[in-house]
Design a protein around this motif. Structure first.
Motif, PDB file in Angstrom:
ATOM      1  N   ILE A   1       4.994   5.234   2.204  1.00  0.00           N
ATOM      2  CA  ILE A   1       5.477   6.488   2.819  1.00  0.00           C
ATOM      3  C   ILE A   1       5.762   6.283   4.307  1.00  0.00           C
ATOM      4  CG2 ILE A   1       4.326   7.950   1.113  1.00  0.00           C
ATOM      5  CD1 ILE A   1       2.136   8.508   3.201  1.00  0.00           C
ATOM      6  N   ASN A   2       5.716   5.031   4.733  1.00  0.00           N
ATOM      7  CA  ASN A   2       6.047   4.654   6.117  1.00  0.00           C
ATOM      8  C   ASN A   2       5.084   5.217   7.146  1.00  0.00           C
ATOM      9  OD1 ASN A   2       8.302   3.012   5.509  1.00  0.00           O
ATOM     10  ND2 ASN A   2       9.557   4.831   5.211  1.00  0.00           N
ATOM     11  N   LEU A   3       3.854   5.449   6.713  1.00  0.00           N
ATOM     12  CA  LEU A   3       2.819   5.770   7.688  1.00  0.00           C
ATOM     13  C   LEU A   3       2.442   4.486   8.428  1.00  0.00           C
ATOM     14  CD1 LEU A   3       0.847   7.845   8.853  1.00  0.00           C
ATOM     15  CD2 LEU A   3      -0.603   7.545   6.856  1.00  0.00           C
ATOM     16  N   ASP A   4       2.457   3.375   7.730  1.00  0.00           N
ATOM     17  CA  ASP A   4       2.336   2.043   8.341  1.00  0.00           C
ATOM     18  C   ASP A   4       3.658   1.309   8.146  1.00  0.00           C
ATOM     19  OD1 ASP A   4      -0.291   2.449   8.975  1.00  0.00           O
ATOM     20  OD2 ASP A   4      -1.077   1.377   7.206  1.00  0.00           O
ATOM     21  N   GLU A   5       3.870   0.327   8.982  1.00  0.00           N
ATOM     22  CA  GLU A   5       5.090  -0.473   8.816  1.00  0.00           C
ATOM     23  C   GLU A   5       4.936  -1.392   7.592  1.00  0.00           C
ATOM     24  OE1 GLU A   5       6.003  -2.902  12.167  1.00  0.00           O
ATOM     25  OE2 GLU A   5       8.116  -3.104  11.589  1.00  0.00           O
ATOM     26  N   ARG A   6       6.008  -1.568   6.907  1.00  0.00           N
ATOM     27  CA  ARG A   6       5.951  -2.445   5.719  1.00  0.00           C
ATOM     28  C   ARG A   6       5.990  -3.912   6.159  1.00  0.00           C
ATOM     29  NH1 ARG A   6      10.392   0.811   1.918  1.00  0.00           N
ATOM     30  NH2 ARG A   6       9.301   2.822   2.032  1.00  0.00           N
ATOM     31  N   PRO A   7       5.148  -4.757   5.595  1.00  0.00           N
ATOM     32  CA  PRO A   7       5.121  -6.163   6.023  1.00  0.00           C
ATOM     33  C   PRO A   7       6.320  -6.943   5.482  1.00  0.00           C
ATOM     34  CG  PRO A   7       3.592  -5.809   4.219  1.00  0.00           C
ATOM     35  CD  PRO A   7       4.160  -4.456   4.550  1.00  0.00           C
ATOM     36  N   GLN A   8       6.783  -7.901   6.263  1.00  0.00           N
ATOM     37  CA  GLN A   8       7.926  -8.720   5.846  1.00  0.00           C
ATOM     38  C   GLN A   8       7.514  -9.807   4.860  1.00  0.00           C
ATOM     39  OE1 GLN A   8      11.190  -7.960   6.541  1.00  0.00           O
ATOM     40  NE2 GLN A   8      10.015  -6.159   7.164  1.00  0.00           N
ATOM     41  N   SER A   9       6.294 -10.314   5.046  1.00  0.00           N
ATOM     42  CA  SER A   9       5.797 -11.296   4.075  1.00  0.00           C
ATOM     43  C   SER A   9       4.283 -11.151   4.004  1.00  0.00           C
ATOM     44  CB  SER A   9       6.190 -12.718   4.468  1.00  0.00           C
ATOM     45  OG  SER A   9       5.685 -13.022   5.734  1.00  0.00           O
TER      46      SER A   9
ATOM     47  N   HIS B   1      13.826   3.790  -0.139  1.00  0.00           N
ATOM     48  CA  HIS B   1      12.840   4.818  -0.467  1.00  0.00           C
ATOM     49  C   HIS B   1      12.098   5.247   0.799  1.00  0.00           C
ATOM     50  CE1 HIS B   1       9.454   6.906  -2.418  1.00  0.00           C
ATOM     51  NE2 HIS B   1      10.282   7.050  -3.435  1.00  0.00           N
ATOM     52  N   ASN B   2      12.869   5.559   1.830  1.00  0.00           N
ATOM     53  CA  ASN B   2      12.280   5.938   3.119  1.00  0.00           C
ATOM     54  C   ASN B   2      12.045   7.446   3.150  1.00  0.00           C
ATOM     55  OD1 ASN B   2      12.001   3.429   4.537  1.00  0.00           O
ATOM     56  ND2 ASN B   2      14.244   3.341   4.587  1.00  0.00           N
TER      57      ASN B   2
ATOM     58  N   THR C   1       0.828  -1.222   0.000  1.00  0.00           N
ATOM     59  CA  THR C   1       0.000   0.000   0.000  1.00  0.00           C
ATOM     60  C   THR C   1       0.855   1.262   0.000  1.00  0.00           C
ATOM     61  OG1 THR C   1      -0.086   0.299   2.403  1.00  0.00           O
ATOM     62  CG2 THR C   1      -1.710  -1.227   1.431  1.00  0.00           C
ATOM     63  N   LEU C   2       0.194   2.346  -0.345  1.00  0.00           N
ATOM     64  CA  LEU C   2       0.862   3.649  -0.351  1.00  0.00           C
ATOM     65  C   LEU C   2       1.143   4.107   1.088  1.00  0.00           C
ATOM     66  CD1 LEU C   2       1.830   5.592  -2.499  1.00  0.00           C
ATOM     67  CD2 LEU C   2      -0.442   6.587  -2.608  1.00  0.00           C
ATOM     68  N   ARG C   3       0.256   3.778   2.002  1.00  0.00           N
ATOM     69  CA  ARG C   3       0.502   4.093   3.417  1.00  0.00           C
ATOM     70  C   ARG C   3       1.823   3.475   3.872  1.00  0.00           C
ATOM     71  NH1 ARG C   3      -3.590   5.798   7.227  1.00  0.00           N
ATOM     72  NH2 ARG C   3      -2.295   4.903   8.890  1.00  0.00           N
ATOM     73  N   GLN C   4       2.047   2.245   3.442  1.00  0.00           N
ATOM     74  CA  GLN C   4       3.290   1.571   3.826  1.00  0.00           C
ATOM     75  C   GLN C   4       4.490   2.168   3.089  1.00  0.00           C
ATOM     76  OE1 GLN C   4       1.943  -2.254   2.644  1.00  0.00           O
ATOM     77  NE2 GLN C   4       0.945  -2.723   4.597  1.00  0.00           N
TER      78      GLN C   4
END
Lengths: 610, 205
Positions: free
Chosen positions: A530-538, A584-585, A525-528
């Protein structure tokens, strides 16, 4: 007496051969008559993009119509429900199809086949006109999609976005398996087709018509040639995967919405195996490709001209130089490229608020979000004004620049996965690609000289095998130059392609249609992003629902055993090679220094309006 | 290859057997079918047809080259010569259609641009000289034992055709098929010339 009969027999044979030859040549002109339809350029471009042939004919139509029954074991994975082959691999249902229960047959094929498919009389690979109809893929088969939400709403088809559900590499293996099946015969195909379609096509009265006999002969010849070709290719490509392997990342690591374009292009342009290639690429969105906005395309900015980009995409997907030299295919490549240049500018594309009015951001949020964007994003991506004609402002001090790979630690300045730009043979690709389509006269001479030079340089460096590669390439170019006497119609100059070891900063129009994010689709997702949410590992991929609030795909994690549910069977592990979701943080790392939820929420609001 | 009956009038057409026409027609039809349908098994149909029609034109013309090299201005030409010469020409017309029409989009200037005048010029010249020579062979009664300007014309037409094939097949060496056919054609003509010399020697004895 005997002499007389022999004479007559010889006369008859001669006349039959002559008449058959002349009749075949005459009919060739009739089987695939083509001319650009009408004078409306935009309509021509839309037609070329959505169903124009680009030489990617795959199967005889009558086989495609019954592949679900006669080749069921080739595409069933054992992990999904009883869907059609097209649904299983993510092709889009055709909006032109009626709701009737009629099966796919010749008379309704253009409505019943998935969106982005075409029906032509061209033989696969060589685009030779034949009496047999074939099913092929156009640009829209990959570069269009729909968004469906958990609430059960589904958008209409949106041209230009990468199809988030399409698993085109698995589909290719399915086709290879199906064709190699020793029990697949012409009779099996024809009988199954007759059973399904005799009432619909009107074949009930005279089951063995002349047409059907021709079909039998042609399908037999196609099957034989296709088997030979696939068997030959297994030396370079290996045996196709099957069953549950088709959605298992251990075997088929690309998965939905991604391809392995450089594995393909290395195979066709350099004739080298591409198995060691981990350059996974998301099927890209192709909005606003006009060269003033996007002077160089691809994630690494390696291709300058939209037509050359379209050629490379089609070529990597399996079309041949001969096919692309046909006037119809050339026209479709140029027109489809033209369509993508204007798509989103003069050709309208739905805005986020049109599709998801309940998720529309407030104007204050958007205004504040633009300020955050200008501060942290616009230097690389440019921006879209929030008022006026809203044309993308291609301004930014780093816009159109390539963030080059750092030679010391082989990382990219933005920290994203480097496999896309540092795979084996990447340094040879430009030389190979720029000499694949013969030019004419001086251009051809330049190509020959560059290959001779490449050979000399490789020899001087002790790269003897590479030198031999260029010798072979020169022979190939010379043969091509004889085949395309006036140069290939899609010839491009060497300045159109470059070896960029980095990622380019380009505009991001229609950001909400670009999920999953990053070049390798590793962030759902776009939220992830832009690091508004944490990015999932899997996470699990397949035909995922769309979350308009998070702007992206709802990609659940696997269960405690690492297994994904049947509807989303592909496990995307960001720890696997080529799948990294790092980097891309921007504006800030997740909950790192300066991380600011309010600003990021505003930024997301603005990004929805792009 | 000789005619079954010899006319008492040296310039009159000799009688011929229907097998002569049937065999040459069969070879021509088979060649055409090979070019049209054989191409479907190749990677580039138009390219194959262009080449196959050139190969088969050379093969059809080779017996005519032989007869001409051995019997011209000696024992005289015969029906075999005229038939092979005619069907060889018909095949070169088909080659012309594929070569100029399909491969060069009916743009003769591009042929000159691509191949240069020295190569393209004789190719176009051949289309004219061979056509005229065939026409003359069917309208003149002295086609077997030509005299005067017509004799020179036949010789020039022959040389233009042979040299065109020789250069295209052997000098350019485009592919193995061309090479083999070129060598075969040349050997046949050399054999005819040797036999012509031998015929002359025997005539003097």
């Amino acid at each position: 007496m005997v002499r007389k009969y022999v004479n007559w027999a010889a006369v008859v044979v001669s006349l039959v051969l002559l008449i058959a030859s002349v009749a075949w040549l005459y009919k060739e002109a009739q089987w695939a008559q083509w001319s650009p339809s009408g004078d409306d350029v935009q309509a021509q471009q839309l037609a070329a993009f959505t169903y124009g042939s680009i030489g990617l004919e795959v199967l005889p139509l009558k086989y495609a119509a019954v592949i679900g029954t006669v080749s069921r074991s080739a595409y069933i994975m054992g992990t999904e429900d009883d869907r059609s082959i097209w649904d299983t691999y993510g092709f889009l249902p055709n909006p032109a199809a009626n709701d009737d229960a009629d099966p796919l047959c010749a008379v309704n094929a253009e409505q019943k086949l998935p969106y982005g498919f075409n029906v032509t009389n061209y033989l696969p690979k060589i685009a030779q006109k034949t009496p047999l109809e074939f099913v092929g893929l156009s640009c829209a088969a990959c570069h269009s999609g729909t968004l469906h939400t958990e609430a059960g709403t589904t958008t209409e088809i949106i041209n230009g976005m990468g199809n988030p559900a399409l698993d085109v590499i698995a589909f290719t293996d399915v086709v290879r398996s199906a064709v190699l099946d020793p029990t697949l015969t012409t009779t099996k195909i024809i009988e199954a087709y007759r059973t399904n379609c005799k009432d619909i096509d009107g074949l009930g009265f005279v089951p063995r018509t002349f047409d059907e006999t021709v079909d039998r002969v042609m399908i037999w010849a196609w099957l034989r040639a296709a088997r030979n070709q696939i068997s030959e290719d297994t030396a370079k490509e290996g045996l196709p995967y099957h069953g549950a392997q088709l959605k298992d990342a251990k075997f088929m690591p690309a998965g939905p919405s991604r391809t392995r374009p450089f594995r393909s292009i290395i195979r066709v342009a350099l004739e080298l195996p591409g198995e060691e290639n981990f350059a996974y690429s998301k099927i890209p969105a192709v909005f606003e490709q006009r060269v003033d906005l996007r002077p160089r395309s691809q994630y690494d900015g390696s291709i300058a001209d939209p037509v050359t980009r379209s050629f490379v995409a089609a070529y990597a997907s399996g079309t041949s130089l001969v096919s692309l030299s046909k006037p119809e295919m050339e026209f479709n490549i140029r027109s489809a490229a033209g369509y993508t240049e204007e798509l989103g500018i003069s050709v309208p594309v739905d805005k986020f608020v049109d599709l998801f009015p309940n998720e529309a951001p407030t104007s204050d949020q958007v205004k504040d979000g633009l300020e955050v964007y200008k501060l942290h994003c616009a230097a690389c991506h440019g921006y879209r004004p929030i008022e006026g004609d809203r044309l993308w402002a291609a301004k930014g001090e780093k816009l159109h620049q390539v963030s080059l790979l750092k030679p010391v630690d082989r990382t990219t300045p933005i920290g994203t996965d480097p496999e896309r730009i540092m795979f084996r043979y990447s340094n040879l690709l430009v030389q190979g690609l720029t000499t694949i389509l013969p030019g004419w006269d001086e251009d051809l001479e330049k190509q020959r000289e560059s290959l001779k030079q490449a050979k000399l340089e490789a020899t001087a460096q002790g790269q003897l095998a590479e030198a031999d590669l260029w010798v072979g390439h020169l022979e190939r170019l010379n043969l091509s130059a004889r085949q395309f006497r006036l140069g290939h119609p899609l010839y491009f100059p060497e300045t159109d392609v470059s070896d960029e070891v980095g990622y380019i900063n380009n505009p991001i129009p229609y950001a909400y249609l670009r999920a999953p994010y990053l070049h390798n689709g590793s962030v759902p997702t776009l939220r992830q992003l832009i690091n508004l949410d944490e990015r999932p590992q899997s996470f699990c991929r397949g035909d995922n629902d769309y979350d308009p609030a998070a702007v992206g795909l709802i990609a659940p994690p696997p269960d405690s055993n690492g297994v994904c549910p049947p509807g989303l069977p592909f496990l995307f592990d960001t720890g696997a090679r080529g799948n990294s979701n790092q980097g891309h943080n921007y504006p800030w790392a997740y909950q790192g220094a300066d991380w600011n939820e309010k600003d990021l929420t505003d930024l997301l609001a603005y990004l929805k309006t792009l | 290859m000789s005619d079954t009956a010899v006319s008492t009038d040296g310039n009159a057409d000799p009688a011929h057997r229907p097998e002569q026409i049937i065999l040459t027609l069969l070879l021509f039809s088979g060649s055409a079918a090979f070019a049209v349908f054989g191409a479907l098994a190749t990677d580039n149909v138009d390219f194959f047809r262009t080449h196959a029609t050139a190969w088969t034109s050379a093969l059809l013309a080779t017996p005519a080259f032989y007869i001409f090299a051995r019997h011209f201005a000696r024992a005289g030409l015969n029906h075999w010569w005229r038939l092979f010469w005619t069907f060889g020409w018909l095949m070169i017309v088909i080659h012309f259609y594929f070569g100029l029409g399909i491969m060069h989009f009916w743009d003769p200037v591009s042929v000159f641009q691509r191949q240069g005048f020295a190569v393209a010029g004789p190719i176009f010249l051949l289309q004219v000289t061979w056509l005229i020579d065939i026409g003359l062979a069917f309208i003149r009664r002295d086609w077997r034992f030509s005299t005067g300007w017509y004799k020179w014309w036949q010789l020039v037409a022959y040389l233009i055709a042979f040299l065109n094939f020789f250069v295209s097949l052997l000098v350019f060496q485009n592919d193995i098929q061309s090479l083999v056919i070129g060598i075969l054609m040349t050997l046949v003509v050399v054999a005819a010339l040797v036999q012509r010399w031998s015929d002359g020697e025997h005539a003097h004895e």
